[in-house]
Design a protein around this motif. Structure first.
Motif, PDB file in Angstrom:
ATOM      1  N   PHE A 172       5.965  10.773 -18.209  1.00  0.00           N
ATOM      2  CA  PHE A 172       6.663  11.194 -16.985  1.00  0.00           C
ATOM      3  C   PHE A 172       6.889   9.990 -16.081  1.00  0.00           C
ATOM      4  N   ILE A 173       8.154   9.790 -15.693  1.00  0.00           N
ATOM      5  CA  ILE A 173       8.526   8.710 -14.774  1.00  0.00           C
ATOM      6  C   ILE A 173       9.038   9.351 -13.483  1.00  0.00           C
ATOM      7  N   PRO A 174       8.383   9.126 -12.347  1.00  0.00           N
ATOM      8  CA  PRO A 174       8.834   9.741 -11.094  1.00  0.00           C
ATOM      9  C   PRO A 174      10.181   9.198 -10.640  1.00  0.00           C
ATOM     10  N   ALA A 175      10.949  10.051  -9.991  1.00  0.00           N
ATOM     11  CA  ALA A 175      12.287   9.672  -9.519  1.00  0.00           C
ATOM     12  C   ALA A 175      12.193   8.729  -8.333  1.00  0.00           C
ATOM     13  N   VAL A 176      13.154   7.818  -8.222  1.00  0.00           N
ATOM     14  CA  VAL A 176      13.283   6.947  -7.048  1.00  0.00           C
ATOM     15  C   VAL A 176      14.102   7.692  -6.000  1.00  0.00           C
ATOM     16  N   LEU A 177      13.566   7.817  -4.798  1.00  0.00           N
ATOM     17  CA  LEU A 177      14.248   8.523  -3.723  1.00  0.00           C
ATOM     18  C   LEU A 177      14.970   7.579  -2.771  1.00  0.00           C
TER      19      LEU A 177
ATOM     20  N   VAL B 148      10.450   4.380  -1.966  1.00  0.00           N
ATOM     21  CA  VAL B 148      10.086   5.785  -1.848  1.00  0.00           C
ATOM     22  C   VAL B 148      10.358   6.463  -3.187  1.00  0.00           C
ATOM     23  N   THR B 149       9.312   7.031  -3.777  1.00  0.00           N
ATOM     24  CA  THR B 149       9.452   7.690  -5.067  1.00  0.00           C
ATOM     25  C   THR B 149       8.808   9.064  -5.023  1.00  0.00           C
ATOM     26  N   GLU B 150       9.112   9.853  -6.028  1.00  0.00           N
ATOM     27  CA  GLU B 150       8.509  11.163  -6.177  1.00  0.00           C
ATOM     28  C   GLU B 150       6.989  11.019  -6.304  1.00  0.00           C
ATOM     29  N   TRP B 151       6.250  11.900  -5.613  1.00  0.00           N
ATOM     30  CA  TRP B 151       4.791  11.860  -5.676  1.00  0.00           C
ATOM     31  C   TRP B 151       4.323  12.371  -7.043  1.00  0.00           C
TER      32      TRP B 151
ATOM     33  N   GLN C 161       0.841  -1.179   0.000  1.00  0.00           N
ATOM     34  CA  GLN C 161       0.000   0.000   0.000  1.00  0.00           C
ATOM     35  C   GLN C 161       0.885   1.241   0.000  1.00  0.00           C
ATOM     36  N   VAL C 162       0.330   2.355  -0.471  1.00  0.00           N
ATOM     37  CA  VAL C 162       1.099   3.573  -0.678  1.00  0.00           C
ATOM     38  C   VAL C 162       0.647   4.650   0.294  1.00  0.00           C
ATOM     39  N   HIS C 163       1.632   5.305   0.910  1.00  0.00           N
ATOM     40  CA  HIS C 163       1.364   6.413   1.819  1.00  0.00           C
ATOM     41  C   HIS C 163       1.975   7.687   1.261  1.00  0.00           C
ATOM     42  N   ARG C 164       1.298   8.798   1.496  1.00  0.00           N
ATOM     43  CA  ARG C 164       1.861  10.083   1.089  1.00  0.00           C
ATOM     44  C   ARG C 164       2.743  10.607   2.223  1.00  0.00           C
ATOM     45  N   ALA C 165       3.862  11.204   1.845  1.00  0.00           N
ATOM     46  CA  ALA C 165       4.822  11.701   2.835  1.00  0.00           C
ATOM     47  C   ALA C 165       5.613  12.859   2.234  1.00  0.00           C
ATOM     48  N   VAL C 166       6.381  13.509   3.085  1.00  0.00           N
ATOM     49  CA  VAL C 166       7.358  14.491   2.628  1.00  0.00           C
ATOM     50  C   VAL C 166       8.727  13.943   3.008  1.00  0.00           C
ATOM     51  N   TRP C 167       9.509  13.603   2.001  1.00  0.00           N
ATOM     52  CA  TRP C 167      10.825  12.985   2.173  1.00  0.00           C
ATOM     53  C   TRP C 167      11.883  14.060   2.398  1.00  0.00           C
ATOM     54  N   ARG C 168      12.812  13.766   3.310  1.00  0.00           N
ATOM     55  CA  ARG C 168      13.900  14.699   3.576  1.00  0.00           C
ATOM     56  C   ARG C 168      15.132  14.260   2.778  1.00  0.00           C
ATOM     57  N   ASP C 169      15.419  14.964   1.680  1.00  0.00           N
ATOM     58  CA  ASP C 169      16.589  14.644   0.865  1.00  0.00           C
ATOM     59  C   ASP C 169      17.867  14.795   1.679  1.00  0.00           C
ATOM     60  N   PRO C 170      18.949  14.120   1.282  1.00  0.00           N
ATOM     61  CA  PRO C 170      20.222  14.271   2.004  1.00  0.00           C
ATOM     62  C   PRO C 170      20.669  15.715   2.133  1.00  0.00           C
ATOM     63  N   ASP C 171      20.307  16.557   1.162  1.00  0.00           N
ATOM     64  CA  ASP C 171      20.684  17.972   1.248  1.00  0.00           C
ATOM     65  C   ASP C 171      19.685  18.781   2.063  1.00  0.00           C
ATOM     66  N   GLY C 172      18.675  18.087   2.632  1.00  0.00           N
ATOM     67  CA  GLY C 172      17.719  18.747   3.510  1.00  0.00           C
ATOM     68  C   GLY C 172      16.492  19.285   2.808  1.00  0.00           C
TER      69      GLY C 172
ATOM     70  N   ALA D  15       5.815   9.365  -2.478  1.00  0.00           N
ATOM     71  CA  ALA D  15       4.938   8.208  -2.330  1.00  0.00           C
ATOM     72  C   ALA D  15       5.769   7.093  -1.706  1.00  0.00           C
ATOM     73  N   VAL D  16       5.301   6.545  -0.593  1.00  0.00           N
ATOM     74  CA  VAL D  16       6.033   5.494   0.120  1.00  0.00           C
ATOM     75  C   VAL D  16       5.243   4.194  -0.011  1.00  0.00           C
TER      76      VAL D  16
END
Length: 442
Positions: free
Chosen positions: A227-232, A240-243, A137-148, A154-155
């Motif tokens: 459009f292909i979302p980025a893998v985070l 974890v991918t781009e929403w 199942q997929v959850h919406r989130a705000v991911w913290r990139d290594p650069d902050g 989408a998780v």
């Protein structure tokens, strides 16, 4: 919902209840006939209750049962309207919805996969799932990139026990496969189940899915139409991918404008036909829940768990034989089919009958534009599946080589979606651009 029911006995009991449910409702219908109720009322009530039970059981079991239900939902466009109506809503639900896992289970998987401090990876995480599918199942989130920098994400979280559930379901569904002919007369479920079984390991590995998604992303980088979302981030059970914000194809099927339907169909055709050449991969899960129509007009693709690796692109004989059939070269078509293993190398076969069998399937690419409709698909399904049809009798002489099995299923699934969309587009030109061998003889 907690974990997926994994014990074979409990899952088998639920699956076995489906055909029993059919029988029970048939008895109910017979009883009501005695009371004088009209047969169409009885039939509608039986169909509706069966559809509701189908969604409930397959949705709760998730795993292979739900995956099979999702595959069936793509084919509902081929059903006669009087049968399809009650199943359409229930089966389409399976494309994007299912009973969710509780938050505590979700948190446990996140901690197992990302570590006890998993929350540090997120600015925020919504415990309520945004979508649910067969093995996750997929959850919406705000991911913290290594650069902050925060990124909408989408998780995808794999259900605990998904692997065991898939194996158990596929084993049981293979025994109950005859029941599903009620939804798609003539559908041979065994190849579908065999194909799913082969790819269980791949679909359960989210790191492998991430690899496929990155390959698609590279192939379609800066593409004006796809459009292909980025893998985070990825672990074996977390992806974890781009929403992707857009209109789901399921919504467009239900209430989209003609322009949206046509454009969605055109873009889907471009994706499926161009990917083997551009990415060396075939997107192998064409149900509407995996696509979004973005505000800028691009088609967003959000699931890469099922792909076929085709490093040499689409096999050239597919396009070449389609072109030969359009030109009416019956003997050349049969010769090519023999070489590829679709026709026995020793048994005689009527070349003109083979051409008559194949040619109507190519109507969508026989003219510059074509509109896929449910009526067209129902007519083709009846032509190929009715035991009284000459096409049905000839079809018994044909074989589907294993190397073409996945291509065949993806093509059928894509056509089912195009018919649900009622989409009109220049499909012939798309084949000429992306299908090897087609333009040379078409």
């Amino acid at each position: 919902m907690t974990d997926i029911p994994r014990r074979a006995v409990s899952r088998t009991a639920k699956l076995a209840a489906l055909p029993l449910g059919f029988a029970g409702r048939t008895v109910l219908g017979m009883g009501k006939r005695v009371t004088g109720l009209a047969s169409d009322v009885i039939s509608a009530e039986i169909q509706q209750r069966t559809a509701e039970q189908l969604f409930s059981v397959l949705g709760q079991l998730k795993g292979g049962a739900m995956k099979f239900g999702q595959a069936l939902s793509v084919f509902e466009a081929a059903l006669p309207e009087e049968i399809a109506a009650p199943y359409r809503q229930a089966l389409t639900k399976l494309q994007e919805a299912a009973p969710p896992l509780p938050a505590a289970t979700v948190h446990r998987v996140l901690a197992e996969q990302l570590g006890p401090d998993w929350r540090n990876f997120f600015v925020s995480f919504d415990d309520k799932p945004a979508a649910a599918a067969s093995i996750g199942q997929v959850h919406r989130a705000v991911w913290r990139d290594p650069d902050g920098i925060p990124r909408d994400a989408a998780v995808k979280i794999q259900y605990p026990g998904a692997g065991d559930a898939l194996l158990a379901d596929l084993k049981q569904l293979s025994r109950l496969g005859g029941m599903f002919r009620a939804f798609q007369p003539g559908l041979d479920v065994k190849p579908l189940l065999a194909e799913l079984r082969k790819r269980i390991t791949e679909e359960l590995d989210y790191e492998l899915e991430a690899e496929s998604q990155r390959a698609f992303g590279t192939a379609y980088a800066d593409d004006p139409e796809i459009f292909i979302p980025a893998v985070l981030a990825a672990t074996p059970r977390i992806l974890v991918t781009e929403w992707v914000e857009g209109v789901p194809l399921a919504d467009i099927i239900r209430e989209g404008t003609e322009e949206q339907r046509d454009e969605a169909g055109r873009l889907m055709a471009i994706l499926h036909l161009s990917a083997p050449m551009r990415a060396g991969l075939l997107h192998a899960d064409p149900h509407p829940g995996n696509f979004r129509l973005l505000a800028d007009g691009r088609l967003g693709v959000i699931d890469f768990g099922a792909v076929a690796r085709m490093p040499e692109g689409t096999p050239e004989p597919i396009g070449r034989l389609a072109g030969l059939a359009l030109r009416g070269e019956a003997d050349a078509v049969v010769e090519g089919l023999r070489e590829e293993g679709f026709v026995s190398g020793t048994e005689p076969i009527d070349a003109q009958a083979v051409l008559d069998y194949v040619r109507p399937m190519l109507d969508p690419v026989a003219t510059e534009e074509f509109r896929f409709t449910r009526a067209w698909l129902r007519a083709e399904a009846a032509r190929l599946a009715s035991p009284r049809s000459p096409a049905y009798q000839l079809g018994r002489q044909l074989n589907l080589p294993p190397s073409y099995l996945l291509i065949h299923r993806v093509t059928l699934g894509s056509i089912g979606v195009l018919c649900q969309l009622n989409a009109k587009a220049p499909y012939r030109a798309i084949l000429e651009r992306w299908l090897p061998g087609f333009a040379q003889v078409g």
